[in-house]
Design a protein around this motif. Structure first.
Motif, short mmCIF file in Angstrom:
data_model
loop_
_atom_site.label_atom_id
_atom_site.label_comp_id
_atom_site.label_asym_id
_atom_site.label_seq_id
_atom_site.Cartn_x
_atom_site.Cartn_y
_atom_site.Cartn_z
N PRO A 172 0.80 -1.23 0.00
CA PRO A 172 0.00 0.00 0.00
C PRO A 172 0.84 1.29 0.00
N PHE A 173 1.48 1.55 -1.12
CA PHE A 173 2.27 2.77 -1.25
C PHE A 173 1.53 3.81 -2.06
N ALA A 174 1.96 5.06 -1.90
CA ALA A 174 1.36 6.18 -2.64
C ALA A 174 2.09 6.39 -3.96
N ALA A 175 1.45 7.10 -4.86
CA ALA A 175 2.06 7.45 -6.14
C ALA A 175 3.39 8.15 -5.89
N GLY A 176 4.42 7.74 -6.60
CA GLY A 176 5.74 8.33 -6.46
C GLY A 176 6.65 7.58 -5.51
N ASP A 177 6.08 6.75 -4.63
CA ASP A 177 6.92 5.95 -3.74
C ASP A 177 7.68 4.92 -4.58
N GLU A 178 8.82 4.47 -4.06
CA GLU A 178 9.63 3.52 -4.81
C GLU A 178 10.23 2.49 -3.87
N ILE A 179 10.20 1.23 -4.32
CA ILE A 179 10.87 0.16 -3.60
C ILE A 179 11.79 -0.57 -4.56
N GLU A 180 12.73 -1.28 -3.99
CA GLU A 180 13.71 -2.04 -4.76
C GLU A 180 13.75 -3.46 -4.20
N ILE A 181 13.83 -4.44 -5.06
CA ILE A 181 13.85 -5.84 -4.65
C ILE A 181 15.21 -6.43 -5.02
N ARG A 182 15.92 -6.97 -4.01
CA ARG A 182 17.25 -7.53 -4.23
C ARG A 182 17.33 -8.90 -3.58
N GLN A 183 17.83 -9.88 -4.32
CA GLN A 183 17.98 -11.23 -3.78
C GLN A 183 19.12 -11.26 -2.78
N VAL A 184 18.91 -11.99 -1.69
CA VAL A 184 19.91 -12.17 -0.66
C VAL A 184 20.75 -13.39 -1.04
N PHE A 185 22.06 -13.29 -0.89
CA PHE A 185 22.93 -14.43 -1.18
C PHE A 185 22.60 -15.59 -0.26
#
Length: 138
Positions: A98-111
């Protein structure tokens, strides 16, 4: 597969603007859904960089710089650690956040241990497993 989901900071999070009750409720519901599905391992919001510090390692003596730091897309406002079958599944979960317009997330795999190949000797693997078990007890 484990993934870290990084929530990028913005001018509001860096100014210490707290989320509304509605936003906290929506985020709590989303977190509950992930927990009930066995996906969420951890998740936290972070204080603004004005309460933080950076340590830069150059030469023989580390340099410490106190926050705040300039608002850039590199600043982090929070994170989740999730465990899912694939990056596509991680993306599917996070598209529901549930983020607002303009919010940003990044998804990175953990070793994972096996990603290190032969460099992670049996002795190093055993030591790592012991440290993880010790950390899990706290």
């Amino acid at each position: 597969m484990r993934f870290m989901v990084i929530v990028h900071a913005n001018k509001d999070t860096e100014a210490g603007v707290m989320p509304t009750t509605e936003r906290l409720t929506a985020m709590g519901k989303f977190n509950e859904e992930m927990c009930n599905a066995g996906v969420m391992q951890a998740g936290e919001g972070l204080h603004p960089t004005s309460k933080g510090a950076r340590i830069t390692f150059t030469g023989s003596e580390p340099t410490v710089k106190q926050g705040p730091f300039d608002v850039t897309r590199d600043l982090i406002a929070g994170f989740w650690l999730i465990d899912v079958a694939s990056k596509d599944e991680a993306i599917a979960w996070m598209k529901r956040a549930p983020f607002a317009a303009g919010d940003e997330i990044e998804i990175r795999q953990v070793f994972a241990a096996e990603d290190f190949g032969d460099a992670l000797t049996p002795e190093l693997r055993e030591k790592e497993e012991h440290l993880r078990a010790q950390a899990a007890k706290k």
